[in-house]
Design a protein around this motif. Structure first.
Motif, short mmCIF file in Angstrom:
data_model
loop_
_atom_site.label_atom_id
_atom_site.label_comp_id
_atom_site.label_asym_id
_atom_site.label_seq_id
_atom_site.Cartn_x
_atom_site.Cartn_y
_atom_site.Cartn_z
N ALA A 36 -8.69 -45.17 0.09
CA ALA A 36 -7.56 -46.09 -0.03
C ALA A 36 -6.27 -45.63 0.63
CB ALA A 36 -7.29 -46.37 -1.52
N GLN A 37 -6.33 -44.57 1.44
CA GLN A 37 -5.12 -44.09 2.11
C GLN A 37 -5.53 -43.17 3.25
OE1 GLN A 37 -3.51 -40.80 1.95
NE2 GLN A 37 -1.33 -41.16 1.56
N ASN A 38 -4.72 -43.12 4.33
CA ASN A 38 -5.17 -42.43 5.54
C ASN A 38 -5.43 -40.94 5.35
OD1 ASN A 38 -2.46 -41.73 5.35
ND2 ASN A 38 -1.84 -42.73 7.24
N LEU A 39 -4.60 -40.25 4.58
CA LEU A 39 -4.83 -38.82 4.39
C LEU A 39 -6.08 -38.57 3.54
CD1 LEU A 39 -1.19 -37.49 3.88
CD2 LEU A 39 -2.53 -37.62 5.97
N ILE A 40 -6.36 -39.48 2.61
CA ILE A 40 -7.59 -39.39 1.83
C ILE A 40 -8.80 -39.63 2.72
CG2 ILE A 40 -8.91 -40.46 -0.05
CD1 ILE A 40 -6.25 -40.97 -1.43
N THR A 41 -8.67 -40.56 3.66
CA THR A 41 -9.75 -40.80 4.61
C THR A 41 -10.07 -39.53 5.40
OG1 THR A 41 -9.06 -43.11 4.84
CG2 THR A 41 -10.49 -42.23 6.56
N ILE A 42 -9.05 -38.84 5.85
CA ILE A 42 -9.26 -37.61 6.62
C ILE A 42 -9.95 -36.55 5.76
CG2 ILE A 42 -8.10 -35.72 7.83
CD1 ILE A 42 -5.92 -37.79 8.62
N GLY A 43 -9.53 -36.43 4.50
CA GLY A 43 -10.19 -35.50 3.60
C GLY A 43 -11.65 -35.84 3.39
N ALA A 44 -11.96 -37.14 3.26
CA ALA A 44 -13.35 -37.58 3.10
C ALA A 44 -14.17 -37.27 4.34
CB ALA A 44 -13.38 -39.07 2.78
N ASP B 93 -4.90 -47.07 9.44
CA ASP B 93 -5.38 -46.38 10.63
C ASP B 93 -4.70 -45.02 10.76
OD1 ASP B 93 -6.94 -46.08 12.85
OD2 ASP B 93 -6.10 -47.78 13.95
N PHE B 94 -5.23 -44.17 11.60
CA PHE B 94 -4.61 -42.87 11.85
C PHE B 94 -4.97 -42.39 13.24
CE2 PHE B 94 -8.68 -42.14 9.84
CZ PHE B 94 -9.24 -41.09 10.55
N LEU B 95 -4.19 -41.48 13.75
CA LEU B 95 -4.34 -40.99 15.11
C LEU B 95 -5.73 -40.38 15.33
CD1 LEU B 95 -2.68 -40.63 17.74
CD2 LEU B 95 -2.10 -38.34 16.94
N LEU B 96 -6.37 -40.76 16.43
CA LEU B 96 -7.68 -40.26 16.87
C LEU B 96 -8.84 -40.77 16.03
CD1 LEU B 96 -6.81 -36.53 17.72
CD2 LEU B 96 -6.64 -38.55 19.18
N ALA C 186 -16.82 -43.24 15.21
CA ALA C 186 -15.42 -43.66 15.10
C ALA C 186 -15.22 -44.33 13.74
CB ALA C 186 -15.08 -44.63 16.23
N VAL C 187 -14.01 -44.22 13.21
CA VAL C 187 -13.76 -44.61 11.83
C VAL C 187 -13.32 -46.07 11.73
CG1 VAL C 187 -12.50 -44.07 9.71
CG2 VAL C 187 -13.09 -42.24 11.31
N THR C 188 -14.06 -46.83 10.96
CA THR C 188 -13.70 -48.21 10.65
C THR C 188 -12.54 -48.20 9.66
OG1 THR C 188 -15.94 -49.02 11.03
CG2 THR C 188 -14.51 -50.38 9.65
N VAL C 189 -11.51 -49.00 9.92
CA VAL C 189 -10.32 -48.98 9.06
C VAL C 189 -9.82 -50.38 8.76
CG1 VAL C 189 -9.54 -46.72 9.93
CG2 VAL C 189 -8.71 -48.84 11.01
N VAL C 190 -9.05 -50.46 7.70
CA VAL C 190 -8.20 -51.62 7.44
C VAL C 190 -6.84 -51.27 8.01
CG1 VAL C 190 -7.14 -53.09 5.69
CG2 VAL C 190 -9.47 -52.25 5.36
N ALA C 191 -6.48 -51.90 9.10
CA ALA C 191 -5.24 -51.53 9.79
C ALA C 191 -4.05 -52.31 9.24
CB ALA C 191 -5.39 -51.77 11.29
N GLN C 192 -3.02 -51.58 8.88
CA GLN C 192 -1.74 -52.20 8.54
C GLN C 192 -0.92 -52.33 9.82
OE1 GLN C 192 -0.05 -51.02 4.55
NE2 GLN C 192 -1.04 -49.09 5.08
N ASP C 193 0.24 -52.94 9.69
CA ASP C 193 1.15 -53.07 10.83
C ASP C 193 2.50 -52.49 10.44
OD1 ASP C 193 2.62 -53.76 13.06
OD2 ASP C 193 1.77 -55.78 13.22
N PRO C 194 2.61 -51.15 10.40
CA PRO C 194 3.87 -50.54 9.95
C PRO C 194 5.04 -50.87 10.86
CG PRO C 194 2.40 -48.89 10.89
CD PRO C 194 1.60 -50.14 10.74
N HIS C 195 4.78 -51.09 12.15
CA HIS C 195 5.87 -51.45 13.06
C HIS C 195 6.46 -52.81 12.67
CE1 HIS C 195 7.78 -53.04 16.73
NE2 HIS C 195 8.11 -51.78 16.92
N LEU C 196 5.59 -53.76 12.35
CA LEU C 196 6.09 -55.08 11.94
C LEU C 196 6.78 -54.99 10.59
CD1 LEU C 196 6.34 -58.09 12.49
CD2 LEU C 196 4.05 -58.41 11.50
#
Length: 357
Positions: free
Chosen positions: A258-266, A286-289, A296-306
Motif C-alpha cells: 500500500a505504499q512505495n517504500l513498502i513495495t521496495i521492502g517486499a 510508482d517509484f524510480l526504476l 517490472a513492477v505493476t503499480v497503481v500510479a498517483q499523480d503527485p505533480h497534479l
C-alpha cells in the motif's frame, strides 16, 4: 572600506546606499528600480542594475514585505511527510513551479510521521508570517491549526484529509485505486492475496485497506489475519513482514503493497526468497526504476505533480481573496501493468479464507 569587506573576515552585505553611491544616483532612484516602480529612465535604471550586479546586491524581501500594504511576505509554507520520499518530492517540485511564476518562495519541511514535528513546523512558518500553508498531515488531529484558521491564514491539505477542520483538500482516489489493484490480481487467478500497509493512523492507509477488503469481499474471499501486515514504517520492516507472510502455511500467491517504500521492502523479500517470478505483486504508488526491475513492477500510479499543482493554485486563489466554500478534489489513479502483477496464480490454488474454500 568595500561593502564586501569586514573585520575578522566577516562579510558586510551591500546596501541600497552602496548601490546609489556606485551608480551615482539618489537612494530613491535605487529604491524605485529595485521595487520595479515606474518613473526612472532606461539609462538610469541600467546604471542601477549594473551597480547591483557589481556589488552582488539582493533586495531585503523581509523589509520589503513590511512596507507592503497587504502585509504579505511572498512566502508559503509546505509541510510534507518526507521530502526524500519520491511522492513528497514530486509534490514539492510542483508547488515550487507554481510559486515561482508568482515570485513566491516556498519554505518546506519534513514531518516523518511525527505529530509534534507538525505542530513545530506550522508554528515556525506562521511565526515567519507565510502567506499560506500546504500541509500533508501526520494524523487526524489538526486542532493545533485552529488559531491559524482564525487568524485567516489560507491552507490546503494534500494527500490526506484532516478531521474536524473545514479546509480545502487535494488527494488521490486511494479507495478505488486499491480496489482496482486487488481486482487485477483476482483476475489473474489469485485467491490468496496478502496486504502490507504503513501506519494505521494514516487516512490513506485506511482508504487503501478498505478498497482491498471490498474487492476481496466482492470475490467471496475472507482474508486471514496472517495475510495482513500493518504499521510497517520502514523498508526493512516491510521486508521482514513479507518474509514471515510468505513462509506460513497457505502463504499468499500475490501481494498488494500500500505504499512505495513498502513495495521496495517486499521486492527485497521476494528476491531473498527467490520468489519474484512466482508471487505476483502490485504496489500503490510508482517509484524510480520500477519499470527496469525483472519482472517490472505493476503499480497503481498517483499523480503527485497534479496534486501539488492543484493545491498550489488553490492556495494562491485563497491568498488572493477567494472566499468560496472549501473544496475536496480527488485525483484519479491509474493501474500500470508491467509484469509483476500479471504473474498467474498456481494451478488449482484454493483461497485461504473460509468463504473461498
Amino acid at each position: 572600506m568595500s561593502p564586501l569587506s569586514g573585520s575578522g573576515g566577516a562579510l558586510n552585505r551591500p546596501t541600497m546606499k552602496d548601490v546609489a553611491a556606485l551608480a551615482g544616483v539618489s537612494l530613491k532612484t535605487v529604491s524605485r528600480v529595485v521595487n520595479g516602480e515606474s518613473g526612472v529612465s532606461a539609462p538610469l535604471a541600467e546604471r542601477v542594475e549594473s551597480a547591483c550586479r557589481q556589488l552582488h546586491f539582493h533586495p531585503n524581501l523581509g523589509a520589503r514585505s513590511l512596507r507592503r500594504g497587504d502585509g504579505r511576505t511572498a512566502t508559503i509554507g509546505l509541510v510534507l511527510e518526507d521530502i526524500a520520499n519520491p511522492f513528497s518530492a514530486a509534490v514539492h517540485r510542483a508547488v515550487e513551479t507554481v510559486a515561482m511564476t508568482r515570485d513566491v518562495a516556498v519554505l518546506a519541511g519534513s514531518l516523518n510521521e511525527n505529530p509534534q514535528r507538525e505542530r513545530e513546523l506550522v508554528a515556525a512558518f506562521s511565526a515567519r508570517r507565510v502567506d499560506g500553508l500546504i500541509i500533508m498531515p501526520t494524523g487526524g488531529d489538526q486542532s493545533h491549526l485552529v488559531d491559524e484558521r482564525h487568524a485567516g491564514i489560507p491552507m490546503v491539505f494534500v494527500d490526506r484529509a484532516p478531521e474536524l477542520l473545514d479546509v480545502d483538500v487535494v488527494l488521490s482516489d486511494n479507495y478505488e485505486g486499491a480496489r482496482a489493484a486487488t481486482r487485477h490480481l483476482l483476475a489473474a487467478g489469485h485467491r490468496r492475496i496478502g496486504f502490507l500497509g504503513d501506519r494505521t493512523g494514516i487516512a490513506t492507509l485506511r482508504d487503501r485497506q478498505a478498497g482491498f477488503s471490498r474487492a476481496m469481499a466482492d470475490a467471496g474471499i475472507l482474508v486471514p489475519a496472517d495475510h495482513v501486515a500493518l504499521d510497517l514504517d520502514t523498508m526493512r520492516a516491510a521486508e521482514e513482514a513479507t518474509v514471515r507472510m510468505l513462509t506460513t502455511a497457505y502463504a499468499p500467491t500475490a501481494l498488494f503493497t500500500a505504499q512505495n517504500l513498502i513495495t521496495i521492502g517486499a521486492i527485497h523479500a521476494l528476491r531473498r526468497l527467490l520468489r519474484q517470478r512466482s508471487v505476483a505483486l502490485v504496489g500503490f504508488d510508482d517509484f524510480l526504476l520500477a519499470d527496469l526491475l525483472e519482472p517490472a513492477v505493476t503499480v497503481v500510479a498517483q499523480d503527485p505533480h497534479l496534486i501539488g499543482t492543484r493545491a498550489a493554485e488553490l492556495l494562491f486563489r485563497r491568498i488572493g481573496g477567494d472566499s468560496s466554500p472549501c473544496s475536496h478534489t480527488v485525483i484519479a489513479t491509474r493501474l500500470v501493468p508491467r509484469g509483476s502483477g500479471e504473474l498467474p496464480a498456481p494451478v488449482a490454488t484454493p483461497a485461504a479464507g473460509p468463504l473461498g474454500e
